[in-house]
Design an enzyme around this catalytic site. Structure first.
Site, PDB file in Angstrom:
ATOM      1  CB  VAL A   1      -4.198  -6.493   3.520  1.00  0.00           C
ATOM      2  CG1 VAL A   1      -5.120  -7.758   4.049  1.00  0.00           C
ATOM      3  CG2 VAL A   1      -3.285  -6.790   2.327  1.00  0.00           C
TER       4      VAL A   1
ATOM      5  CB  SER B   1      -1.104  -0.070   1.278  1.00  0.00           C
ATOM      6  OG  SER B   1      -1.332   1.178   1.541  1.00  0.00           O
TER       7      SER B   1
ATOM      8  CE  LYS C   1      28.569  -0.541   9.038  1.00  0.00           C
ATOM      9  NZ  LYS C   1      27.069  -0.903   9.371  1.00  0.00           N
TER      10      LYS C   1
END
Ligand code: FAD
Length: 501
Positions: A184, A38, A77
């Site tokens: 959902v 979403s 890193k």
């Protein structure tokens, strides 16, 4: 030919798209991958520092490193620079790599402890190639055919966390994964088994599946909601439950090839340099500091112009008692959360995905696979938990209520045993593989002033002049190798990783 297993992933954050990518890549024809996300809810979008293991994951997917780095504005890193943890003013790097060389099968730190007793003042850090390189803001890949000293380190990435998931989305969709936009709002379950059968979206669409993977983040929609899996709360050991995140503009000067973690009065703050900006955030305990005070503190601490107002994120330390229940597997923040002090979350998601692939069920789930999956997840989370607690507990700080609390609190038995073993004999519990092997524990113990009572007697073996000579050679060789390395920005450009932003 059997029908593919219908896999439905809920959530399109880093965990969701990592899962979709791996299933699409490693189980073509076996898993039919569908992902629901979403846009309205969005993703966490922090999580900028990683561990070297991510490289293996991306390599196995066949994703080009330089391309990924350009897409996410990534930097290299070499470790984490911890400041003010053991005591205010202390500083050490937890490197991605070993110290020194293997001397007769005895941990190198035992020789360092002996030399120290005999009067050497050289820091343990001088024997770590990634630390010396990090401090000099230099970076080079270990040579493919170098000696142990040259190859005894790894590297990870610092990247824009909002950009990895979109990249993996493109990868997954190109390999057949299907994305559905929507929220959902309902979960249908079978009466007898309790397994999830269908998800209901806000559009009214219903999506059926055989195996559901909950990557819905802190919402834990399926594992916490529908399946009601118990939560093991660890906040009594790891009381930080908030972060105030704040991006700033890059400062002129070198880009540090490491993450900074600086202890604060009620937690610690991160500083993560990317190609185009710097990520900052104050991870703190709301029991010891109100949110607005934490925002003020991070605003006061950062260097460089801020690019936004501080954003508060809320969480709890802990994990599900079971990460796989019925036909629901949780991966990522839905499964558990350990604060980002050692940049472990993305790795824990990666570990879970790869374990799921090893144990991937046919249409009927074998309970033994579920047990095996949960045992692996528990083991990895518990181990990281102990390592994180050590950073707080191994301190002499008594300058705030927070530090007094973490210094004096009871720790898990599993950590108490490790600490005792270290304090008595300088030994580290042996792990076969996985996260945080001997050099990591040594880095934190010694970096935070935890000197053991004795070293391994086998380290008495070379004569004092022979030991001095060997140690001088190692430190000298590391210094020479680092002096020949390019600076970090040059290394990024030479690798084709510079995005030009
Ligand atoms: P999210 O990013 O929250 O994604 C959840 C997804 O679920 C979203 O797509 C959302 O839309 C979807 N969703 C939720 N509910 C619904 C619904 N009802 N219907 C449809 N979709 C839904 N990790 C590291 O490895 N290194 C770090 O340095 C690091 N730093 C961090 C700092 C902080 C302060 C925090 C909080 C986390 C940090 N992490 C770090 C963790 C890292 O951010 C997460 O592990 C990673 O982003 C994975 O998140 P996720 O995909 O599980 O959840």
């Amino acid at each position: 030919m059997i029908d593919p297993v219908r896999v439905v992933i809920v959530g399109g954050g880093t965990a969701g798209w990592m899962t979709a990518s791996a299933l699409a890549r490693f189980l073509p024809g076996v898993a039919d991958v569908r992902l629901i996300e979403s846009e309205e809810i969005g993703i966490v979008g922090v999580g900028e520092a990683t561990l070297p293991h991510l490289r293996a994951f991306l390599q196995r997917l066949g994703i080009d490193e330089a391309e990924m780095m350009r897409a996410t504005n990534a930097t290299f890193k070499l470790g984490i620079d911890f400041r003010d943890f053991g005591a205010i003013g202390d500083r050490y790097v937890h490197p991605f790599g070993a110290y020194g060389v293997d001397l007769a099968g005895v941990g190198f730190h035992h020789y360092w402890l002996r030399a120290r007793e005999e009067g050497s003042r050289r820091s343990l850090e001088d024997y770590s190639l990634p630390i010396v390189a990090a401090r000099a803001n230099r970076f080079a890949f270990p040579p493919a055919d170098g000696d142990f000293l040259a190859t005894s380190y790894g590297w990870a990435y610092q990247f824009d966390a909002t950009k990895l998931a979109p990249m993996l989305r493109g990868y997954s969709e190109a390999r057949g994964a299907v994305r559905t936009e929507g929220r959902v709002i309902g979960v249908e379950r079978a009466g007898e088994s309790g397994d999830v059968t269908e998800l209901v979206l806000d559009s009214g669409e219903r999506i059926a599946g055989d195996l559901f993977i909950d990557c819905s983040g802190f919402r834990a929609l399926l594992i916490g909601g529908a399946m009601d899996a118990a939560w093991e709360d660890w906040s009594h050991w790891l009381p930080c439950d908030r972060a105030a995140a704040l991006p700033t503009q890059s400062m002129p000067g070198p880009i540090e090839p490491y993450t900074r973690a600086t202890a604060m009065s009620a937690g610690w703050r991160w500083r993560i340099p990317l190609q185009h900006r710097v990520g900052n955030g104050y991870v703190f305990s709301s029991a010891f500091l109100p949110e607005d005070a934490a925002c003020d503190a991070i605003l006061g601490a950062v260097e460089g112009a801020r690019q936004a107002e501080p954003r508060i994120l809320r969480f709890r330390a802990g994990r599900r008692a079971q990460s796989w229940v019925g036909n629901v597997v949780s991966i990522g923040l839905a499964s558990g959360f350990l604060e980002p002090l050692e940049s472990t979350s993305i790795h824990l998601a990666q570990m879970a995905v790869m374990r799921l692939i090893e144990l991937f069920p046919e249409r009927r789930i074998d309970p033994a696979d579920r047990v095996a999956f949960n045992a692996t997840v528990d083991y990895e989370y518990d181990r990281v938990r102990d390592f994180l607690i050590l950073h707080y507990h191994a301190t002499t700080r008594d300058d705030s209520d927070f530090w007094n609390h973490v210094r004096t609190m009871a720790v898990p038995d599993s950590l108490a045993e490790k600490l005792e073993l270290w304090r008595e004999s300088g030994r580290i519990e042996k792990y076969g593989e996985g996260l945080f092997l001997e050099p990591s524990w040594v880095a934190v113990y010694l970096g935070q002033g935890q000197l053991p009572e004795r070293y391994d007697p086998r380290a008495d073996n070379p004569t004092a002049p022979a030991l001095t000579r060997t140690l001088d050679e190692i430190a000298g060789s590391i210094a020479q190798r680092v002096a020949a390395m390019p600076d970090h920005a040059t290394a990024l450009r030479a690798h084709g990783a510079w995005s030009g932003v």
